[in-house]
Design an enzyme around this catalytic site. Structure first.
Site, PDB file in Angstrom:
ATOM      1  N   ILE A 259       0.873  -1.174   0.000  1.00 17.64           N
ATOM      2  CA  ILE A 259       0.000   0.000   0.000  1.00 17.64           C
ATOM      3  C   ILE A 259       0.909   1.223   0.000  1.00 17.64           C
ATOM      4  O   ILE A 259       1.334   1.722   1.032  1.00 17.64           O
ATOM      5  CB  ILE A 259      -0.979  -0.018   1.183  1.00 17.64           C
ATOM      6  CG1 ILE A 259      -1.881  -1.248   1.057  1.00 17.64           C
ATOM      7  CG2 ILE A 259      -1.814   1.273   1.188  1.00 17.64           C
ATOM      8  CD1 ILE A 259      -3.003  -1.332   2.051  1.00 17.64           C
ATOM      9  N   HIS A 260       1.226   1.651  -1.224  1.00 19.88           N
ATOM     10  CA  HIS A 260       2.074   2.811  -1.452  1.00 19.88           C
ATOM     11  C   HIS A 260       1.182   4.019  -1.731  1.00 19.88           C
ATOM     12  O   HIS A 260      -0.018   3.971  -1.471  1.00 19.88           O
ATOM     13  CB  HIS A 260       3.069   2.530  -2.591  1.00 19.88           C
ATOM     14  CG  HIS A 260       2.397   2.056  -3.843  1.00 19.88           C
ATOM     15  ND1 HIS A 260       2.024   2.901  -4.858  1.00 19.88           N
ATOM     16  CD2 HIS A 260       2.006   0.810  -4.224  1.00 19.88           C
ATOM     17  CE1 HIS A 260       1.447   2.199  -5.826  1.00 19.88           C
ATOM     18  NE2 HIS A 260       1.416   0.932  -5.463  1.00 19.88           N
ATOM     19  N   ALA A 261       1.733   5.086  -2.253  1.00 25.95           N
ATOM     20  CA  ALA A 261       1.004   6.353  -2.407  1.00 25.95           C
ATOM     21  C   ALA A 261      -0.283   6.236  -3.224  1.00 25.95           C
ATOM     22  O   ALA A 261      -1.316   6.769  -2.829  1.00 25.95           O
ATOM     23  CB  ALA A 261       1.916   7.417  -3.003  1.00 25.95           C
TER      24      ALA A 261
ATOM     25  N   ALA B 299      -3.016   4.116  -1.394  1.00 21.38           N
ATOM     26  CA  ALA B 299      -3.356   4.840  -0.161  1.00 21.38           C
ATOM     27  C   ALA B 299      -4.237   6.044  -0.481  1.00 21.38           C
ATOM     28  O   ALA B 299      -5.221   6.306   0.208  1.00 21.38           O
ATOM     29  CB  ALA B 299      -2.086   5.283   0.568  1.00 21.38           C
TER      30      ALA B 299
END
Length: 94
Positions: A14-16, A19
């Site tokens: 769950i990266h940018a 997210a």
């Protein structure tokens, strides 16, 4: 309160991007919405909170909703998790 467990399937965790999608979806609802990982629970309406968890592929997370529109929020977030290949329901794996 509604709760669903997901195994993170996004190769980058769950990266940018995921997210941001989760925060934008959560902010459409009045309910309290949280993302749980291990012993930590953060407000899913906060990108900073989500990013501090450092969630990577294969980890198990929990989506929790509670409040006046919890069912709609829960459904929207669970659908987003699967549609965007962020995670798959643990129940679906069992």
């Amino acid at each position: 309160m509604l709760l669903e467990k997901f195994t993170v399937t996004d190769k980058m965790g769950i990266h940018a991007r995921p997210a941001t999608m989760l925060v934008q979806a959560a902010n459409k609802f009045k309910s309290n919405i949280h993302l749980g990982f291990e012993e930590t629970k953060v407000n899913m309406k906060s990108i900073t909170g989500i990013m501090t968890l450092g969630i990577t592929e294969g980890m198990i997370i929990e989506v929790m909703t509670e409040g006046e529109d919890e069912r709609k929020a829960f459904q929207a977030l669970c659908e987003l998790m699967e549609r965007e290949s962020i995670g798959v329901s643990v129940k679906a794996i069992s």
